[in-house]
Design a protein around this motif. Sequence first.
Motif, short mmCIF file in Angstrom:
data_model
loop_
_atom_site.label_atom_id
_atom_site.label_comp_id
_atom_site.label_asym_id
_atom_site.label_seq_id
_atom_site.Cartn_x
_atom_site.Cartn_y
_atom_site.Cartn_z
N VAL A 725 -21.71 -60.08 -22.30
CA VAL A 725 -20.91 -59.92 -21.08
C VAL A 725 -21.89 -59.62 -19.96
CG1 VAL A 725 -18.85 -59.15 -22.30
CG2 VAL A 725 -20.50 -57.46 -21.51
N GLU A 726 -21.42 -59.56 -18.76
CA GLU A 726 -22.32 -59.32 -17.62
C GLU A 726 -23.03 -57.98 -17.78
OE1 GLU A 726 -23.99 -61.09 -14.35
OE2 GLU A 726 -22.29 -61.88 -15.47
N GLN A 727 -24.35 -58.02 -17.92
CA GLN A 727 -25.22 -56.83 -17.99
C GLN A 727 -25.07 -56.04 -19.29
OE1 GLN A 727 -27.53 -56.23 -15.62
NE2 GLN A 727 -26.81 -58.07 -14.60
N ALA A 728 -24.38 -56.58 -20.29
CA ALA A 728 -24.20 -55.80 -21.52
C ALA A 728 -23.87 -56.73 -22.69
CB ALA A 728 -23.09 -54.77 -21.34
N PHE A 775 -24.70 -42.06 -20.95
CA PHE A 775 -25.18 -42.34 -19.60
C PHE A 775 -26.68 -42.13 -19.53
CE2 PHE A 775 -20.79 -41.02 -19.29
CZ PHE A 775 -20.24 -41.90 -18.37
N VAL A 776 -27.31 -42.92 -18.70
CA VAL A 776 -28.71 -42.67 -18.32
C VAL A 776 -28.70 -42.45 -16.82
CG1 VAL A 776 -31.03 -43.63 -18.19
CG2 VAL A 776 -29.62 -44.06 -20.21
N GLY A 777 -28.86 -41.19 -16.42
CA GLY A 777 -28.63 -40.83 -15.03
C GLY A 777 -27.16 -41.04 -14.69
N ASP A 778 -26.90 -41.75 -13.62
CA ASP A 778 -25.51 -42.04 -13.24
C ASP A 778 -25.05 -43.41 -13.74
OD1 ASP A 778 -25.16 -39.65 -11.86
OD2 ASP A 778 -26.05 -40.47 -10.03
N ARG A 779 -25.87 -44.03 -14.56
CA ARG A 779 -25.61 -45.40 -15.01
C ARG A 779 -25.01 -45.37 -16.42
NH1 ARG A 779 -30.00 -49.94 -16.42
NH2 ARG A 779 -29.08 -51.76 -15.39
N LEU A 780 -23.91 -46.10 -16.60
CA LEU A 780 -23.31 -46.21 -17.92
C LEU A 780 -24.21 -47.08 -18.80
CD1 LEU A 780 -20.93 -45.76 -19.87
CD2 LEU A 780 -19.85 -47.80 -18.87
N ALA A 800 -16.17 -53.60 -19.26
CA ALA A 800 -17.38 -54.42 -19.14
C ALA A 800 -17.85 -54.50 -17.70
CB ALA A 800 -17.11 -55.82 -19.69
N GLY A 801 -16.89 -54.49 -16.77
CA GLY A 801 -17.25 -54.55 -15.35
C GLY A 801 -18.01 -53.33 -14.87
N LEU A 802 -17.86 -52.20 -15.56
CA LEU A 802 -18.58 -50.99 -15.16
C LEU A 802 -20.09 -51.13 -15.36
CD1 LEU A 802 -16.24 -48.20 -16.64
CD2 LEU A 802 -16.23 -49.18 -14.35
N PHE A 803 -20.50 -52.02 -16.24
CA PHE A 803 -21.93 -52.18 -16.51
C PHE A 803 -22.65 -52.93 -15.39
CE2 PHE A 803 -20.28 -50.93 -20.54
CZ PHE A 803 -21.31 -50.28 -21.19
N ALA A 811 -15.05 -40.78 -9.94
CA ALA A 811 -13.68 -41.09 -10.34
C ALA A 811 -13.65 -42.04 -11.54
CB ALA A 811 -12.91 -41.69 -9.17
N GLU A 812 -14.50 -43.06 -11.50
CA GLU A 812 -14.53 -44.01 -12.61
C GLU A 812 -15.15 -43.37 -13.85
OE1 GLU A 812 -16.39 -47.58 -11.12
OE2 GLU A 812 -14.42 -48.44 -10.71
N ARG A 813 -16.12 -42.49 -13.62
CA ARG A 813 -16.72 -41.80 -14.77
C ARG A 813 -15.69 -40.90 -15.45
NH1 ARG A 813 -22.78 -39.34 -15.04
NH2 ARG A 813 -22.57 -38.19 -17.01
N ALA A 814 -14.88 -40.24 -14.63
CA ALA A 814 -13.86 -39.35 -15.18
C ALA A 814 -12.77 -40.11 -15.93
CB ALA A 814 -13.24 -38.52 -14.05
N SER A 815 -12.48 -41.32 -15.48
CA SER A 815 -11.41 -42.10 -16.12
C SER A 815 -11.90 -42.97 -17.25
CB SER A 815 -10.72 -42.99 -15.07
OG SER A 815 -11.60 -44.00 -14.60
N LEU A 816 -13.20 -43.01 -17.45
CA LEU A 816 -13.78 -43.94 -18.42
C LEU A 816 -13.16 -43.81 -19.80
CD1 LEU A 816 -15.92 -45.96 -19.43
CD2 LEU A 816 -17.52 -44.04 -19.60
#
Length: 885
Positions: A725-728, A775-780, A800-803, A811-816
């Motif tokens: 998928v895109e980036q993952a 997570f690595v830093g703020d990156r999933l 998949a779009g989060l990558f 907000a997205e991190r909390a809802s992940l």
Amino acid sequence: MKTTRTTCPYCGVGCGVLVQQDANGSFSVKPDPEHPANLGRLCSKGTALAETLDHPERLLFPEIDGQRVSWDDAIQTVASRFQGIIAEHGPDAVAFYVSGQLLTEDYYVANKLMKGCIGSANIDTNSRLCMSSAVAAHKRAFGEDLVPCSYEDLEQAELIVLVGSNTAWCHPVLYQRMVKAKKANPALQVVTIDPRRTQTADLADLHLGLAPGTDAILFNGLLAWLVADGRIATEFVAQSTEGLKAALEAARNSAPDAKSVAEQCNLDIEAVQRFFHLFATCEKVVTVFSQGVNQSSSGVDKGNALINCHLLTGRIGKPGMGPFSFTGQPNAMGGREVGGLANQLAAHMEIGNPQHRELVQRFWQAPRMAGKPGLKAVDLFEAIHDGKVKAVWIMATNPVVSLPDSGRVREALEMCECVVVSDCVRHTDTVDRAHIRLPALTWGERNGAVTNTDRTISRQRPFLPVPGEARQDWEIITAVARAMGFGAYFPYQSAHEIFCEHAALSAFENNGTRCFDIGAWQNLGIAEYDALEPTQWPLDAAGQGTPRLFADGRFFTASGKAQFISVQPRPPQSIRTPEHPFVLNTGRVRDHWHTLTRTGISARLSAHSSEPTVEIHPCDARDQGLQAGDIARIHNALGEILVRVKTSRDQQRGSLFVPMHWSDQFGSAARVGMLVPAVTDPLSGQPEAKHATVAIAPFAARWHGFLLSRRKLAVAAEFWSCARVEQAWRYELAGSAPVADWATFARGLLCQQGGDVNWAEYQDTKRNTYRAARFVGDRLESCLFISPSAAWLPPRDWLAGLFVQEALPPAERASLLTGKPAVAGEDRGRTVCACFNVGEKTIRKAIAEQGLTTVEDIGRCLQAGTNCGSCLPELGAVLATCLPA
């Protein structure tokens, strides 16, 4: 902007492409509007070529036993091991297994080394798996391996018969030429003949869903019917053919009339009669045949049965008519031109013919000419398993996945004394079993020629720098030949020199006795070779090509006449039993190619078919306790695979379809070759890949899950498959045994490389639900979702779009871990159009909101279907479910 004209590296259509490099060094790929194969069209795979240029697992340096070595050490080791085995056991103790992915120049030097210097014909090609039955049928009928038609004939025909060919998915550019021709000429009739109602049948006026394996009965019946109806081209048959009496007797004995054909093929008699009438009354008929005919234990006879009908009616050698074999690989025909099969010599000569052997030996001045045909692919790997062949050099192919009884093939390589593999990828199921790995150039880096389905020779031109220490295959082979003491026969410094020698051999003492003749090119200068335009062989003295063959009624048999072949239909060798009641068919899906080594790294191409599946009729699924989306266990005495269930009423009852692409690199147990017995056609040696017998049952999963990771991971689960998928990378998971500690499982899986771990997790022990994210830093970096039911797992697309994001907002991190986006976005649904990334839900929404009523409306609104057109049948199916009856 720099533009390079080259050809696509995928199927046998041989499309021309324009590769453009901008000022920033980025590449884009467009169709070449001037190439005669595609006339400005590309399929989804060709359109996405720029996305596959940078392979993450590239083989860059020579290796021996997993350790990097110099080229000198690698070449000397290959040469000395081969020499030692030959000295002790003779030349037949070594073998080459090559590929339709090689360029003509690579193929030529490999055959010269093996057949002319080592002195064995133990060199075969993966084209044995797809084209050798057509080759043998052509040689029996025409005296030489000759495809008489040109692509233009598809547009000039009044009737196109597609036999065992899902052209819409396997040769989509040619399918679009047919679609365009039918729109321009509504009188054009199309008949599809296939046990499956494939996407190609959407174009058909008549679909014959015959019983698997009964093609020869159908065409024998057609031959008998045509004679009874007085449809004989009397003058042509008398002057240009031989053998009609015996062929007709066999046809009448096996299929005397339409009623007999209908009964044996399990068809309606009205449909059979309609097909026979269409063939009889349409003057211009093209009969396309492909793997559904070839991949059979009687594939040669099936090919000759349909060729017989064209000879009887004189429908050959003229515009808009002829039997037309659609080639599988980009250079399968080029390989046949240089003797790539174990029973051939270069320039369409026969290794079993003493005069041909002597001629080629004199031309090459060969020191040790092979004196008999070598081992065909299946027999070759059996000889490796038995220890008779002790060294094998595999080039640009993955036989551990693609050959039948692939478990035994893997065993053979693991037992072999010396396995050498030349490839561009460091890890495949085959490369992982090599003692010596040699890094080869691939598309965009190498220079040479290919020949497509309609005999058009085109150039592949390089536009990328050489990566690492990789070399083109001909350079590697030449270096080994010199190290073995054969340097005098391998003076080559360029692909141009090899091509000119190949052209000279085609004309050497030919005098019109062999059709394949490109002698007009034997003295090409380098600039002329570099500028070579696509041209169909044979060439005349001025270098002009030949669009179609046999216009003069002359063939290349001993008598100069085409041969009718007496065909006695034979059933497939695998017979259904109560233990194995299903027939297993294999083949391609739309957007993938071979064993995923190229298309598997493209997110766009992986979106449409993201995991291995089995297609089964809904009633059969119900009877076996299966539902769509379940995981099924398919098995027979050879092995078992685990694949996702896909129900379809286009599948015949009692039959299954599983794609051929998935390997151990992309799934835990999805190599369908594991289940295909090593049964071959006795004449061609081509495996019967369309008719294994198997059983199917539910896989009793206790848990289901998926994970997304920026890294490829070593996954330990009974069922897993991975897709880009895109980036993952996305992994689907399932297991039949409970996992005691999901937190430990998750950390062991997602933290394989160690380092800082910023971890979030959620677990509901009562519902046996677990979710985790790293997570690595703020990156999933990765995430894992586990549930006892696949239906409880969240949609993958949003996650998949989060990558794609470099930093995940709070907000997205909390809802992940909830599996729901913080802000609702559009769910595109499963990808239908890979060229423009258009999903099913987007299409349905547009149909409802915009009032779309035709496939053309969808194209104007969303672009879907306006590029390669291979998704048009699916667009039509979606539209049909949205509109009133």
